[in-house]
Design a protein around this motif. Sequence first.
Motif, short mmCIF file in Angstrom:
data_model
loop_
_atom_site.label_atom_id
_atom_site.label_comp_id
_atom_site.label_asym_id
_atom_site.label_seq_id
_atom_site.Cartn_x
_atom_site.Cartn_y
_atom_site.Cartn_z
N ASP A 78 42.08 50.35 28.77
CA ASP A 78 40.77 49.03 28.54
C ASP A 78 41.56 48.15 28.99
O ASP A 78 41.95 46.98 28.49
CB ASP A 78 40.79 49.41 26.95
CG ASP A 78 39.68 47.87 26.85
OD1 ASP A 78 39.43 47.07 28.08
OD2 ASP A 78 39.06 48.03 25.94
N SER A 79 40.72 47.05 31.06
CA SER A 79 41.96 45.99 31.37
C SER A 79 40.87 44.79 30.55
O SER A 79 40.54 43.59 31.57
CB SER A 79 41.93 45.86 32.44
OG SER A 79 40.79 46.79 33.13
N SER A 80 40.26 44.73 29.27
CA SER A 80 39.82 43.64 28.91
C SER A 80 39.86 41.73 29.05
O SER A 80 39.31 41.46 29.72
CB SER A 80 38.93 44.05 27.36
OG SER A 80 39.80 43.64 26.66
N LYS A 81 41.54 41.82 28.90
CA LYS A 81 42.32 41.04 29.25
C LYS A 81 43.77 41.45 29.20
O LYS A 81 43.80 41.12 27.87
CB LYS A 81 41.80 39.86 28.09
CG LYS A 81 42.60 38.37 28.21
CD LYS A 81 42.16 37.39 27.15
CE LYS A 81 41.00 36.94 28.33
NZ LYS A 81 40.43 36.15 27.22
N GLN A 83 47.32 40.37 30.37
CA GLN A 83 48.37 39.17 31.24
C GLN A 83 49.36 39.21 30.73
O GLN A 83 49.98 40.40 30.95
CB GLN A 83 48.35 37.73 30.20
CG GLN A 83 46.57 37.40 29.66
CD GLN A 83 47.22 36.39 28.22
OE1 GLN A 83 48.27 35.46 27.96
NE2 GLN A 83 45.76 35.85 28.39
N LEU A 93 46.09 36.95 35.29
CA LEU A 93 45.11 38.03 34.57
C LEU A 93 44.33 38.53 34.95
O LEU A 93 43.61 38.77 35.90
CB LEU A 93 44.23 36.96 33.95
CG LEU A 93 42.89 37.14 32.97
CD1 LEU A 93 44.01 37.45 31.53
CD2 LEU A 93 42.10 35.53 32.72
N TRP A 94 43.94 39.80 34.56
CA TRP A 94 43.12 41.26 34.50
C TRP A 94 42.39 41.20 33.36
O TRP A 94 42.37 41.15 31.89
CB TRP A 94 44.18 41.52 34.56
CG TRP A 94 43.33 43.34 35.17
CD1 TRP A 94 42.20 43.26 36.06
CD2 TRP A 94 44.47 44.99 35.47
NE1 TRP A 94 41.65 44.91 36.31
CE2 TRP A 94 42.75 45.70 35.90
CE3 TRP A 94 45.31 45.29 35.08
CZ2 TRP A 94 43.26 46.95 36.42
CZ3 TRP A 94 45.19 46.43 35.75
CH2 TRP A 94 44.19 47.10 36.10
N ASP A 95 41.18 40.98 34.27
CA ASP A 95 39.50 41.30 33.29
C ASP A 95 38.66 41.70 33.99
O ASP A 95 38.88 41.96 35.06
CB ASP A 95 39.15 39.81 32.85
CG ASP A 95 38.92 38.77 33.11
OD1 ASP A 95 38.73 39.18 34.59
OD2 ASP A 95 39.24 37.62 32.53
N LYS A 96 37.71 41.79 33.11
CA LYS A 96 36.56 42.38 34.00
C LYS A 96 35.85 41.50 34.83
O LYS A 96 34.96 42.45 36.00
CB LYS A 96 35.28 42.29 33.24
CG LYS A 96 34.63 41.13 33.13
CD LYS A 96 33.55 40.99 31.53
CE LYS A 96 33.48 39.93 30.99
NZ LYS A 96 32.78 39.27 32.27
N ASP A 97 36.39 40.23 35.26
CA ASP A 97 35.98 39.44 36.75
C ASP A 97 37.10 39.59 37.67
O ASP A 97 36.79 39.09 38.63
CB ASP A 97 35.76 38.38 36.49
CG ASP A 97 34.30 37.83 35.29
OD1 ASP A 97 33.68 38.20 35.26
OD2 ASP A 97 35.20 37.18 34.15
N THR A 109 45.29 30.09 30.30
CA THR A 109 44.08 29.76 31.63
C THR A 109 43.00 28.71 30.87
O THR A 109 42.40 28.13 32.08
CB THR A 109 43.47 31.28 31.43
OG1 THR A 109 42.37 31.06 30.65
CG2 THR A 109 44.27 32.62 31.61
N ASN A 119 38.81 41.44 43.71
CA ASN A 119 37.11 41.91 42.75
C ASN A 119 36.45 42.20 43.36
O ASN A 119 36.86 42.37 44.73
CB ASN A 119 37.10 40.71 41.52
CG ASN A 119 36.24 39.51 42.23
OD1 ASN A 119 35.71 40.04 43.38
ND2 ASN A 119 35.66 38.76 41.45
#
Length: 226
Positions: A78-81, A83, A93-97, A109, A119
């Motif tokens: 789960d890569s919601s956030k 770092q 930073l790896w998140d949904k964006d 950040t 992305n």
Amino acid sequence: MSTDSLQGTLDIGDLTLLDGTITLNEEGLEGADAANPSSRYDIRNDGVYFSTDGGETWDYGVGAEGINMNYATIGQLDSSKVQIVDGDYIYFLWDKDGINAYRNPAKSTDGLVDFARFNRYGLSLIENNNVRLRAGYEFVSSVGNGTYTSEKELSNQNIGFYLYNDNGQAIFKTETQSAHSDDNSDYSARLSLTGEIFVTNQILSGRQDITSTSNYTLSGQYTFLT
């Protein structure tokens, strides 16, 4: 088994359960893989340790200091956030964006406005929160500026390589239609430039001003300089 009997057993020695695969003693709980006795784990007061040589050596696995990823088998992350840091400084930073790589890493950040992002839109270079370069789908703003947070959802945007000014206007682009375009009959390439075309047969050194030696410029009309 009564509590007194269990305590007495621990006072005397180890308590062994399940045909020797689990041992409880004063140091913690140690267990082994019944099919592979060399693979063992040890739960202690400071964390969980793992051994692959039958307990001859132990590696730190999980505890208050973190997780040893050498022992992590992940089916779904789960890569919601996520770092990636060096000490206290955030570099990625790896998140949904998307996956962001920051030009000037910091402890937070917040206030980081210069970064590269990968992305579903493609690869973007963002300066001062504005999209300045894109390899992928063209940048289309919902409010008429270059801020990356104003980008419209994907629909029928063209694909290509783009350079933008701070207002989100393409000053250079080479593009073609996307397969998701409403009219996908034209896959020819198009090139557009707002500015100056520079042609020279000389190799420039350092940060030499290219306009001072240009052999071909645009000034109202195309002109060869001799």
